[in-house]
Scaffold this active site. Structure first.
Site, PDB file in Angstrom:
ATOM      1  N   GLU A   1      43.369 -38.425 -16.557  1.00  0.00           N
ATOM      2  CA  GLU A   1      42.435 -37.849 -17.524  1.00  0.00           C
ATOM      3  C   GLU A   1      41.679 -36.707 -16.846  1.00  0.00           C
ATOM      4  O   GLU A   1      41.236 -36.850 -15.713  1.00  0.00           O
ATOM      5  CB  GLU A   1      41.476 -38.974 -17.915  1.00  0.00           C
TER       6      GLU A   1
ATOM      7  N   TYR B   1      36.395 -35.272 -24.328  1.00  0.00           N
ATOM      8  CA  TYR B   1      35.606 -34.464 -25.261  1.00  0.00           C
ATOM      9  C   TYR B   1      34.127 -34.583 -24.882  1.00  0.00           C
ATOM     10  O   TYR B   1      33.633 -35.688 -24.631  1.00  0.00           O
ATOM     11  CB  TYR B   1      35.797 -34.954 -26.704  1.00  0.00           C
TER      12      TYR B   1
ATOM     13  N   ARG C   1      33.784 -43.457 -30.136  1.00  0.00           N
ATOM     14  CA  ARG C   1      32.508 -43.189 -30.788  1.00  0.00           C
ATOM     15  C   ARG C   1      31.743 -42.093 -30.068  1.00  0.00           C
ATOM     16  O   ARG C   1      31.122 -41.226 -30.662  1.00  0.00           O
ATOM     17  CB  ARG C   1      31.651 -44.457 -30.832  1.00  0.00           C
TER      18      ARG C   1
ATOM     19  N   ASP D   1      28.944 -41.340 -26.638  1.00  0.00           N
ATOM     20  CA  ASP D   1      27.612 -41.860 -26.303  1.00  0.00           C
ATOM     21  C   ASP D   1      26.555 -41.094 -27.085  1.00  0.00           C
ATOM     22  O   ASP D   1      26.844 -40.085 -27.716  1.00  0.00           O
ATOM     23  CB  ASP D   1      27.365 -41.724 -24.802  1.00  0.00           C
TER      24      ASP D   1
HETATM   25  P1  FAD Z   1      32.972 -48.375 -30.479  1.00  0.00           P
HETATM   26  O1  FAD Z   1      34.312 -49.003 -30.440  1.00  0.00           O
HETATM   27  O2  FAD Z   1      32.505 -47.794 -31.772  1.00  0.00           O
HETATM   28  O3  FAD Z   1      31.910 -49.438 -29.956  1.00  0.00           O
HETATM   29  C1  FAD Z   1      30.563 -49.065 -29.702  1.00  0.00           C
HETATM   30  C2  FAD Z   1      29.678 -50.310 -29.683  1.00  0.00           C
HETATM   31  O4  FAD Z   1      29.516 -50.789 -31.002  1.00  0.00           O
HETATM   32  C3  FAD Z   1      30.244 -51.475 -28.882  1.00  0.00           C
HETATM   33  O5  FAD Z   1      29.154 -52.149 -28.308  1.00  0.00           O
HETATM   34  C4  FAD Z   1      30.909 -52.347 -29.942  1.00  0.00           C
HETATM   35  O6  FAD Z   1      30.943 -53.708 -29.571  1.00  0.00           O
HETATM   36  C5  FAD Z   1      30.001 -52.120 -31.134  1.00  0.00           C
HETATM   37  N1  FAD Z   1      30.671 -52.133 -32.442  1.00  0.00           N
HETATM   38  C6  FAD Z   1      31.856 -51.575 -32.753  1.00  0.00           C
HETATM   39  N2  FAD Z   1      32.088 -51.694 -34.076  1.00  0.00           N
HETATM   40  C7  FAD Z   1      31.006 -52.308 -34.610  1.00  0.00           C
HETATM   41  C8  FAD Z   1      30.624 -52.672 -35.907  1.00  0.00           C
HETATM   42  N3  FAD Z   1      31.430 -52.424 -36.964  1.00  0.00           N
HETATM   43  N4  FAD Z   1      29.426 -53.280 -36.088  1.00  0.00           N
HETATM   44  C9  FAD Z   1      28.606 -53.528 -35.035  1.00  0.00           C
HETATM   45  N5  FAD Z   1      28.924 -53.194 -33.765  1.00  0.00           N
HETATM   46  C10 FAD Z   1      30.097 -52.580 -33.556  1.00  0.00           C
HETATM   47  N6  FAD Z   1      32.893 -40.503 -24.319  1.00  0.00           N
HETATM   48  C11 FAD Z   1      32.881 -39.190 -24.655  1.00  0.00           C
HETATM   49  O7  FAD Z   1      31.842 -38.695 -25.119  1.00  0.00           O
HETATM   50  N7  FAD Z   1      33.990 -38.390 -24.500  1.00  0.00           N
HETATM   51  C12 FAD Z   1      35.156 -38.880 -24.005  1.00  0.00           C
HETATM   52  O8  FAD Z   1      36.130 -38.131 -23.873  1.00  0.00           O
HETATM   53  C13 FAD Z   1      35.205 -40.268 -23.650  1.00  0.00           C
HETATM   54  N8  FAD Z   1      36.356 -40.818 -23.189  1.00  0.00           N
HETATM   55  C14 FAD Z   1      36.401 -42.171 -22.912  1.00  0.00           C
HETATM   56  C15 FAD Z   1      37.626 -42.748 -22.509  1.00  0.00           C
HETATM   57  C16 FAD Z   1      37.699 -44.102 -22.214  1.00  0.00           C
HETATM   58  C17 FAD Z   1      39.032 -44.708 -21.798  1.00  0.00           C
HETATM   59  C18 FAD Z   1      36.529 -44.921 -22.305  1.00  0.00           C
HETATM   60  C19 FAD Z   1      36.592 -46.381 -21.956  1.00  0.00           C
HETATM   61  C20 FAD Z   1      35.323 -44.359 -22.715  1.00  0.00           C
HETATM   62  C21 FAD Z   1      35.248 -42.989 -23.026  1.00  0.00           C
HETATM   63  N9  FAD Z   1      34.059 -42.387 -23.472  1.00  0.00           N
HETATM   64  C22 FAD Z   1      34.031 -41.053 -23.812  1.00  0.00           C
HETATM   65  C23 FAD Z   1      32.814 -43.188 -23.565  1.00  0.00           C
HETATM   66  C24 FAD Z   1      32.623 -43.826 -24.958  1.00  0.00           C
HETATM   67  O9  FAD Z   1      32.459 -42.823 -25.933  1.00  0.00           O
HETATM   68  C25 FAD Z   1      31.383 -44.710 -24.865  1.00  0.00           C
HETATM   69  O10 FAD Z   1      31.633 -45.825 -24.052  1.00  0.00           O
HETATM   70  C26 FAD Z   1      30.756 -45.135 -26.200  1.00  0.00           C
HETATM   71  O11 FAD Z   1      29.466 -45.681 -25.916  1.00  0.00           O
HETATM   72  C27 FAD Z   1      31.532 -46.189 -26.977  1.00  0.00           C
HETATM   73  O12 FAD Z   1      32.674 -45.683 -27.491  1.00  0.00           O
HETATM   74  P2  FAD Z   1      33.752 -46.644 -28.225  1.00  0.00           P
HETATM   75  O13 FAD Z   1      34.788 -45.763 -28.776  1.00  0.00           O
HETATM   76  O14 FAD Z   1      34.159 -47.731 -27.320  1.00  0.00           O
HETATM   77  O15 FAD Z   1      32.815 -47.197 -29.413  1.00  0.00           O
END
Ligand code: FAD
Length: 317
Positions: free
Chosen positions: A18, A50, A124, A126
């Site tokens: 990455e 991103y 999602r 941060d």
């Molecule tokens: P989600 O899957 O939406 O989860 C977020 C939180 O909400 C979790 O605590 C989950 O348990 C909870 N949740 C999910 N759905 C629900 C619901 N329906 N109701 C209540 N709670 C819910 N960030 C960037 O900005 N750019 C990047 O390019 C980037 N790349 C990444 C790549 C990887 C492999 C990883 C592991 C992380 C990356 N991140 C990146 C960080 C990521 O955006 C953050 O960790 C963010 O806080 C959570 O994203 P998520 O997609 O896991 O969110």
């Protein structure tokens, strides 16, 4: 080609990594200089992260501060297209909910489709640095699962505000993030897994994990995923430690634990050179065990530095 097709065609564990878009104003050459040393290990795909907007305060002539929005690392989709053209390798742009309305998301996906990009990692994102919790755009998505649903809808020819268009569906392979040590906002690991399953049920075809330094956490996570019916490939995300300061930085930024054995050895390192060597050795040991366990792919967080990842790959591939 889709990431999942690469897994199906693979005879051995694959190597992927990455990268971050260059800082605004820099050129692609610096990025290619970073990618070039890793290409001999034949990554079937490269992820490009991103980065959402940040807020900075500029002092006006009258002394008042003005809040301005800026993006330090724009260009994810363009960089993906440039890499695909230059190296003839697939790319995975990361796409986040933060800062995007649904329409902007649709437009970004249409651009990716036109550029021949077959994969996307749906996240999602941060919260912006000056805020304490994630706030979606008024017409944006709250969770990555909502974004997965929008992409899956487009894959079925369902665009926003349109009747189904059967001729014009996209065909993205969607990946999502998973957290062996739990996402820091989730009330408990079980709840976090349920939301992860929702992403898969809505169309995600593979999972990439947050970095971890203790393989047991990954193996337990995979076992727990399988137990609740998550059956897609789960790629371990690995990051070699490169500096002494990461001993405290990584846990605070990524909400993970550094095992005692590694933490003590890192504390004992006399400088960053020694820390980087330790980081390489630790990652090689982790990787060998993961390969023996039959993981489909080792996914490295290179974070703009290819040296350590290259030294690790030399010992594995
Ligand atoms: P989600 O899957 O939406 O989860 C977020 C939180 O909400 C979790 O605590 C989950 O348990 C909870 N949740 C999910 N759905 C629900 C619901 N329906 N109701 C209540 N709670 C819910 N960030 C960037 O900005 N750019 C990047 O390019 C980037 N790349 C990444 C790549 C990887 C492999 C990883 C592991 C992380 C990356 N991140 C990146 C960080 C990521 O955006 C953050 O960790 C963010 O806080 C959570 O994203 P998520 O997609 O896991 O969110």
């Amino acid at each position: 080609m889709k990431v999942t097709e690469h897994f199906k065609n693979a005879k051995d564990t694959l190597f992927s990594f990455e990268i971050l878009p260059p800082l605004k104003g820099q050129t692609l050459k610096g990025l290619f200089d970073h990618i070039d040393p890793l290409m001999e290990f034949k990554p079937p795909f490269i992820d490009v992260t991103y980065h959402r907007e940040e807020y900075v305060y500029k002092q006006r002539e009258n002394g008042l501060l003005e809040k301005r929005s800026t993006r330090k690392r724009p260009g994810t989709v363009g960089i993906c297209a440039a890499i695909q053209n230059h190296y003839k390798v697939d790319t995975v742009p990361h796409l986040i909910c933060g800062g995007f309305s649904k329409e902007e998301t649709e437009n970004a996906l249409i651009d990716m489709h036109f550029l021949g990009i077959d994969n996307v990692l749906a996240l999602r994102g941060d919260c912006v640095k000056s805020e304490s919790r994630f706030v979606p755009e008024p017409d944006g998505h709250h969770y990555a699962s909502d974004l997965v649903k929008q992409i899956d809808d487009m894959n079925k020819g369902r665009y926003l505000d349109e009747e189904q268009i059967d001729c014009c569906n996209t065909d993205f392979c969607v990946g999502v993030a998973g957290y062996p040590e739990k996402h820091f906002e989730a009330p408990n690991a079980r709840a976090d897994l349920r939301w992860l399953k929702k992403k898969v049920d809505l169309g995600a075809k593979y999972i990439v994990t947050q970095m971890f330094f203790d393989n047991k956490k990954y193996f337990d996570f995979v076992a727990n995923c399988r137990e609740i019916g998550i059956d897609v490939p789960i790629l371990p995300g690995l990051k070699p430690i490169t500096t002494k300061s990461q001993l405290t930085l990584l846990p605070s930024l990524f909400h993970l634990e550094i095992p005692d054995e590694l933490a003590s050895a890192l504390e004992a390192c006399k400088d960053n050179k020694a820390a980087a060597e330790l980081g390489i050795n630790w990652a090689v040991q982790q990787s060998k065990e993961l390969m023996l366990a039959g993981v489909p792919c080792l996914h490295f967080y290179s974070m703009g530095k290819s040296d350590s990842v290259r030294k690790i790959a030399e010992q594995l591939f």
